[in-house]
Design a protein around this motif. Structure first.
Motif, PDB file in Angstrom:
ATOM      1  N   CYS A   9       3.810 -19.966  -7.721  1.00  0.00           N
ATOM      2  CA  CYS A   9       4.514 -21.224  -7.511  1.00  0.00           C
ATOM      3  C   CYS A   9       4.023 -22.243  -8.535  1.00  0.00           C
ATOM      4  O   CYS A   9       2.813 -22.392  -8.753  1.00  0.00           O
ATOM      5  CB  CYS A   9       4.258 -21.739  -6.098  1.00  0.00           C
ATOM      6  SG  CYS A   9       5.162 -23.244  -5.713  1.00  0.00           S
ATOM      7  N   CYS A  54       8.429 -25.328 -14.464  1.00  0.00           N
ATOM      8  CA  CYS A  54       8.011 -23.935 -14.647  1.00  0.00           C
ATOM      9  C   CYS A  54       7.722 -23.625 -16.113  1.00  0.00           C
ATOM     10  O   CYS A  54       6.753 -22.933 -16.428  1.00  0.00           O
ATOM     11  CB  CYS A  54       9.067 -22.992 -14.090  1.00  0.00           C
ATOM     12  SG  CYS A  54       9.159 -23.066 -12.286  1.00  0.00           S
ATOM     13  N   ASP A  74      15.461 -23.400  -9.335  1.00  0.00           N
ATOM     14  CA  ASP A  74      15.212 -24.063  -8.069  1.00  0.00           C
ATOM     15  C   ASP A  74      16.521 -24.279  -7.320  1.00  0.00           C
ATOM     16  O   ASP A  74      17.609 -24.249  -7.907  1.00  0.00           O
ATOM     17  CB  ASP A  74      14.534 -25.418  -8.331  1.00  0.00           C
ATOM     18  CG  ASP A  74      13.811 -25.978  -7.121  1.00  0.00           C
ATOM     19  OD1 ASP A  74      13.765 -25.317  -6.071  1.00  0.00           O
ATOM     20  OD2 ASP A  74      13.280 -27.108  -7.233  1.00  0.00           O
ATOM     21  N   ASP A 139       9.751 -22.158  -8.698  1.00  0.00           N
ATOM     22  CA  ASP A 139       9.574 -23.304  -7.816  1.00  0.00           C
ATOM     23  C   ASP A 139       9.438 -22.831  -6.374  1.00  0.00           C
ATOM     24  O   ASP A 139       9.772 -21.694  -6.033  1.00  0.00           O
ATOM     25  CB  ASP A 139      10.760 -24.258  -7.964  1.00  0.00           C
ATOM     26  CG  ASP A 139      10.779 -24.906  -9.337  1.00  0.00           C
ATOM     27  OD1 ASP A 139       9.851 -25.687  -9.636  1.00  0.00           O
ATOM     28  OD2 ASP A 139      11.709 -24.622 -10.115  1.00  0.00           O
ATOM     29  N   GLN A 140       8.976 -23.726  -5.530  1.00  0.00           N
ATOM     30  CA  GLN A 140       8.662 -23.421  -4.143  1.00  0.00           C
ATOM     31  C   GLN A 140       9.826 -22.771  -3.395  1.00  0.00           C
ATOM     32  O   GLN A 140       9.632 -21.791  -2.668  1.00  0.00           O
ATOM     33  CB  GLN A 140       8.245 -24.717  -3.457  1.00  0.00           C
ATOM     34  CG  GLN A 140       7.626 -24.551  -2.123  1.00  0.00           C
ATOM     35  CD  GLN A 140       7.223 -25.883  -1.537  1.00  0.00           C
ATOM     36  OE1 GLN A 140       8.040 -26.795  -1.472  1.00  0.00           O
ATOM     37  NE2 GLN A 140       5.977 -25.992  -1.116  1.00  0.00           N
ATOM     38  N   SER A 141      11.028 -23.278  -3.561  1.00  0.00           N
ATOM     39  CA  SER A 141      12.174 -22.723  -2.820  1.00  0.00           C
ATOM     40  C   SER A 141      12.425 -21.266  -3.201  1.00  0.00           C
ATOM     41  O   SER A 141      12.786 -20.449  -2.349  1.00  0.00           O
ATOM     42  CB  SER A 141      13.435 -23.553  -3.057  1.00  0.00           C
ATOM     43  OG  SER A 141      13.871 -23.466  -4.398  1.00  0.00           O
ATOM     44  N   VAL A 143      10.115 -19.111  -4.327  1.00  0.00           N
ATOM     45  CA  VAL A 143       9.033 -18.285  -3.772  1.00  0.00           C
ATOM     46  C   VAL A 143       9.332 -17.991  -2.302  1.00  0.00           C
ATOM     47  O   VAL A 143       9.223 -16.848  -1.847  1.00  0.00           O
ATOM     48  CB  VAL A 143       7.664 -18.962  -3.947  1.00  0.00           C
ATOM     49  CG1 VAL A 143       6.560 -18.128  -3.301  1.00  0.00           C
ATOM     50  CG2 VAL A 143       7.358 -19.181  -5.433  1.00  0.00           C
ATOM     51  N   ARG A 144       9.750 -19.018  -1.562  1.00  0.00           N
ATOM     52  CA  ARG A 144      10.125 -18.806  -0.154  1.00  0.00           C
ATOM     53  C   ARG A 144      11.261 -17.783  -0.051  1.00  0.00           C
ATOM     54  O   ARG A 144      11.220 -16.875   0.777  1.00  0.00           O
ATOM     55  CB  ARG A 144      10.602 -20.117   0.466  1.00  0.00           C
ATOM     56  CG  ARG A 144       9.538 -21.059   0.867  1.00  0.00           C
ATOM     57  CD  ARG A 144      10.169 -22.278   1.532  1.00  0.00           C
ATOM     58  NE  ARG A 144       9.146 -23.149   2.024  1.00  0.00           N
ATOM     59  CZ  ARG A 144       9.143 -24.462   1.861  1.00  0.00           C
ATOM     60  NH1 ARG A 144      10.139 -25.058   1.227  1.00  0.00           N
ATOM     61  NH2 ARG A 144       8.168 -25.188   2.352  1.00  0.00           N
ATOM     62  N   VAL A 163       4.311 -22.781   0.980  1.00  0.00           N
ATOM     63  CA  VAL A 163       3.999 -22.316  -0.375  1.00  0.00           C
ATOM     64  C   VAL A 163       3.341 -23.470  -1.126  1.00  0.00           C
ATOM     65  O   VAL A 163       4.027 -24.333  -1.669  1.00  0.00           O
ATOM     66  CB  VAL A 163       5.268 -21.851  -1.123  1.00  0.00           C
ATOM     67  CG1 VAL A 163       4.902 -21.313  -2.493  1.00  0.00           C
ATOM     68  CG2 VAL A 163       6.022 -20.806  -0.321  1.00  0.00           C
ATOM     69  N   PRO A 165       1.297 -25.481  -4.138  1.00  0.00           N
ATOM     70  CA  PRO A 165       1.319 -25.377  -5.603  1.00  0.00           C
ATOM     71  C   PRO A 165       0.307 -24.341  -6.088  1.00  0.00           C
ATOM     72  O   PRO A 165      -0.799 -24.239  -5.563  1.00  0.00           O
ATOM     73  CB  PRO A 165       0.928 -26.782  -6.065  1.00  0.00           C
ATOM     74  CG  PRO A 165       1.295 -27.671  -4.920  1.00  0.00           C
ATOM     75  CD  PRO A 165       1.075 -26.851  -3.677  1.00  0.00           C
TER      76      PRO A 165
END
Length: 194
Positions: A9, A54, A74, A139-141, A143-144, A163, A165
């Motif tokens: 992330c 990123c 993202d 980005d976080q979304s 990774v989820r 998640v 950083p």
């Protein structure tokens, strides 16, 4: 063959208010990314989401070869892009509540959670069977969405996956079946033992 994917992330800027969409990294976040670089395993393929965040992370990692992968972009936040969570909650509280509880909801005019999960699942399942080790910065979304898609869990669980950083998610996959391997970057799995 088994694909061994480590998804990292991107770091976050020190901004206090959570803001939807692209937020440039500050010097602290870039320094943290540089410190993590030595902990990453070698890889035959390296990917990055197309966001500035990123791509800045990739530069901090000092990767010389990387593929910018549009599927790792993202979540499209539509008209909420650039707004803080507090602003959206104040102006569109019902829409925010729907978005957080219904994976199909698109109150902001961007992408739903399900659309992000679908996009990421296509990328994940499209990784070459002989890819070996793969590193990706997202980005976080994303990774989820990767965790939800890889494990085949209900998409309503998307928001239940924290998640932080520079978190690392380790997945091993073969023939469309993925396994999650937990561990911090300081404990990157020794894939040779599996």
């Amino acid at each position: 063959m088994t694909v061994r994917l480590t998804l990292v992330c991107a770091p976050a800027a020190a901004e206090r208010d959570v803001r939807f969409g692209e937020v440039p990294l500050d010097a602290r976040a870039l320094r943290q990314a540089g410190e993590v670089a030595a902990l990453l395993p070698r890889a035959s393929l390296r990917y990055s989401a197309p966001s500035d965040r990123c791509e800045s992370t990739v530069r901090a990692f000092q990767w010389d070869v990387v593929t910018v992968e549009p599927a790792l972009r993202d979540m499209d936040m539509g008209r909420w892009a650039g707004r803080t969570l507090g602003e959206v909650a104040e102006r569109e509280g019902d829409g925010l509540a729907a978005w957080m509880s219904d994976p199909e909801a698109v109150p902001h005019g961007g992408e739903s959670v399900s659309q992000v999960c679908d996009r990421v699942a296509v990328w994940l399942d499209g990784l070459p069977a002989d890819a070996g080790r793969v590193l990706a910065v997202a980005d976080q979304s994303v990774v989820r969405a990767t965790v939800v898609s890889a494990l085949g869990v209900p998409r309503a669980l998307f928001w239940r996956i924290d998640v932080p950083p520079l978190a690392a998610v380790h997945l091993t996959g073969r023939n469309g079946r993925w396994n999650l391997r937990m561990g911090a970057l300081s404990a990157v799995p020794d894939w040779e033992e599996s």
